[in-house]
Each structure stands twice: as structure tokens, then as C-alpha cells.
Design an enzyme around this catalytic site. Sequence first.
Site, PDB file in Angstrom:
ATOM      1  NE  ARG A 123      -7.134  -2.904   7.448  1.00  0.00           N
ATOM      2  CZ  ARG A 123      -5.803  -2.758   7.542  1.00  0.00           C
ATOM      3  NH1 ARG A 123      -5.139  -2.253   6.524  1.00  0.00           N
ATOM      4  NH2 ARG A 123      -5.156  -3.105   8.624  1.00  0.00           N
TER       5      ARG A 123
ATOM      6  CG  PHE B 282      -1.312   8.164   9.583  1.00  0.00           C
ATOM      7  CD1 PHE B 282      -0.217   7.346   9.825  1.00  0.00           C
ATOM      8  CD2 PHE B 282      -2.570   7.587   9.558  1.00  0.00           C
ATOM      9  CE1 PHE B 282      -0.364   5.987  10.034  1.00  0.00           C
ATOM     10  CE2 PHE B 282      -2.737   6.222   9.774  1.00  0.00           C
ATOM     11  CZ  PHE B 282      -1.636   5.423  10.004  1.00  0.00           C
TER      12      PHE B 282
ATOM     13  CG  ASP C 195      -0.312  -0.247   2.548  1.00  0.00           C
ATOM     14  OD1 ASP C 195       0.928  -0.436   2.601  1.00  0.00           O
ATOM     15  OD2 ASP C 195      -1.033  -0.281   3.562  1.00  0.00           O
TER      16      ASP C 195
HETATM   17  P1  IMP Z   1       7.366   1.632   6.646  1.00  0.00           P
HETATM   18  O1  IMP Z   1       8.073   0.391   7.138  1.00  0.00           O
HETATM   19  O2  IMP Z   1       7.655   2.816   7.507  1.00  0.00           O
HETATM   20  O3  IMP Z   1       7.638   1.915   5.183  1.00  0.00           O
HETATM   21  O4  IMP Z   1       5.817   1.426   6.848  1.00  0.00           O
HETATM   22  C1  IMP Z   1       5.171   0.362   6.321  1.00  0.00           C
HETATM   23  C2  IMP Z   1       3.769   0.153   6.799  1.00  0.00           C
HETATM   24  O5  IMP Z   1       3.295   1.131   7.733  1.00  0.00           O
HETATM   25  C3  IMP Z   1       2.848   0.249   5.613  1.00  0.00           C
HETATM   26  O6  IMP Z   1       2.792  -0.973   4.924  1.00  0.00           O
HETATM   27  C4  IMP Z   1       1.547   0.618   6.255  1.00  0.00           C
HETATM   28  O7  IMP Z   1       0.873  -0.548   6.667  1.00  0.00           O
HETATM   29  C5  IMP Z   1       1.943   1.449   7.467  1.00  0.00           C
HETATM   30  N1  IMP Z   1       1.809   2.878   7.161  1.00  0.00           N
HETATM   31  C6  IMP Z   1       2.793   3.757   6.932  1.00  0.00           C
HETATM   32  N2  IMP Z   1       2.312   4.992   6.685  1.00  0.00           N
HETATM   33  C7  IMP Z   1       0.968   4.879   6.750  1.00  0.00           C
HETATM   34  C8  IMP Z   1      -0.116   5.825   6.569  1.00  0.00           C
HETATM   35  O8  IMP Z   1       0.057   7.018   6.282  1.00  0.00           O
HETATM   36  N3  IMP Z   1      -1.364   5.307   6.713  1.00  0.00           N
HETATM   37  C9  IMP Z   1      -1.628   4.008   7.002  1.00  0.00           C
HETATM   38  N4  IMP Z   1      -0.653   3.098   7.168  1.00  0.00           N
HETATM   39  C10 IMP Z   1       0.636   3.535   7.048  1.00  0.00           C
HETATM   40 MG    MG Z   2      -0.723  -1.206   7.990  1.00  0.00          MG
END
Ligand code: IMP
Ligand code: MG
Length: 173
Positions: free
Chosen positions: A162, A149, A97
Site C-alpha cells: 500500500r 491486478f 481507489d
Molecule cells: P470491485 O467491486 O470489483 O469494483 O472491486 C472493488 C475493490 O476490490 C476495490 O476497492 C479494491 O479494494 C479491490 N481491487 C480490485 N482490483 C484491484 C487491484 O487490481 N488491486 C488491488 N485491489 C483491487
Molecule cells: Mg482492497
Amino acid sequence: MDSMRPLLTEEQIQERVAELAAQITQDYVGRKLLLIGVLKGCFVFLADLARKIDGDLSIDFVQVSSYGTSRQSSGIVQILLDTGINIEGRNVIIVEDIEDSGLTLKHLRELLSVRKPKSLRVCALLSKMKARGQESQLDYVGFEIPDEFVVGYGLDYAERYRSLPYIAVIAND
Ligand code: IMP
Ligand code: MG
């Protein structure tokens, strides 16, 4: 109630997903492709993307936990649900995502590359890496978004929102 600010409309998302699917179709002509969705956030994006790719397609999923708070990733990735399909010798695209810190995808790429896929690429609908002044590791990216976010189109805040067909910035104050 959390306050929301629309960021990407349903139409904008559908148009961009069609472009990504066309690009992937072109890049994998004559080759079998395995999409591995990262649950749960990928489920809407993957469903739309897969139906727009024209080719010999298989689909599988992983679920990872990244040991963070609800809004921040720790980067330590544990596989909660593994692929059912052996990926050795396959052309794989990981479908996520969002790339936020990039840590989840970095670790997932390392974990899956050990299994010797023929090729391994990563596709995410959204990336915050540019806004964070970091380099994206994505091969396919839908939208670069601000470092805020977001929810909707598969993305949650504490398991809510979602099912929204659009993407919005959430600010709970
Ligand atoms: P990362 O490891 O920091 O790249 O984050 C990965 C996971 O955090 C993503 O696959 C999402 O599930 C969650 N995530 C990060 N940013 C957001 C956001 O803005 N909204 C919702 N989920 C997020
Ligand atoms: Mg998530």
C-alpha cells in the site's frame, strides 16, 4: 517475492490527481463538499486529492467488505465502518481507489443514496471497466488501466504494497 511491472509513475499520478482536484474545485464552487473515502485503499489518494481541492471541504470514511477472494469482488457489500457525519442534504463524493467489477461502488452508491444526500458522485483513481468492455459508473476517473491486478498508492495485495508511491502490476507465479 512477487514480481512487479511499473504501470504509473509517482509523477504521472500526482499530475492527474491535481487535474482531478482542479475539476472538482471548479464543479463545486460556492458549495460545501463532503468526501467519503472507502477504506483502506483510498487513504493515499484521498489525502493527496483533498489537499489539492480548493473549497469548503469535510472528510469522512466508510469501510466495506465485499466478501470475495483477495483478487475478486463478490459484489455483496457489507459496511464495516459507517460514516460519522449525517450525509442528508450534503454534496457527497465517494472516493475509491479502483473500479474493478464496479460492484462495490454500485452497492455503495445505492446504500448512501437512500440517506438523501443533496448530490452524490463517485471518484476513483483507477478503472478497469473499459478494459473489461463494461461501462464505468464513475463521475471522475484518474486512469483507465488494463484488466490486471495492481498495487501501490494505497492498493494492496494481501495487505502488502500500500505504501508504494507508484502503481505497479503484480504477477505472483
Ligand atoms: P470491485 O467491486 O470489483 O469494483 O472491486 C472493488 C475493490 O476490490 C476495490 O476497492 C479494491 O479494494 C479491490 N481491487 C480490485 N482490483 C484491484 C487491484 O487490481 N488491486 C488491488 N485491489 C483491487
Ligand atoms: Mg482492497
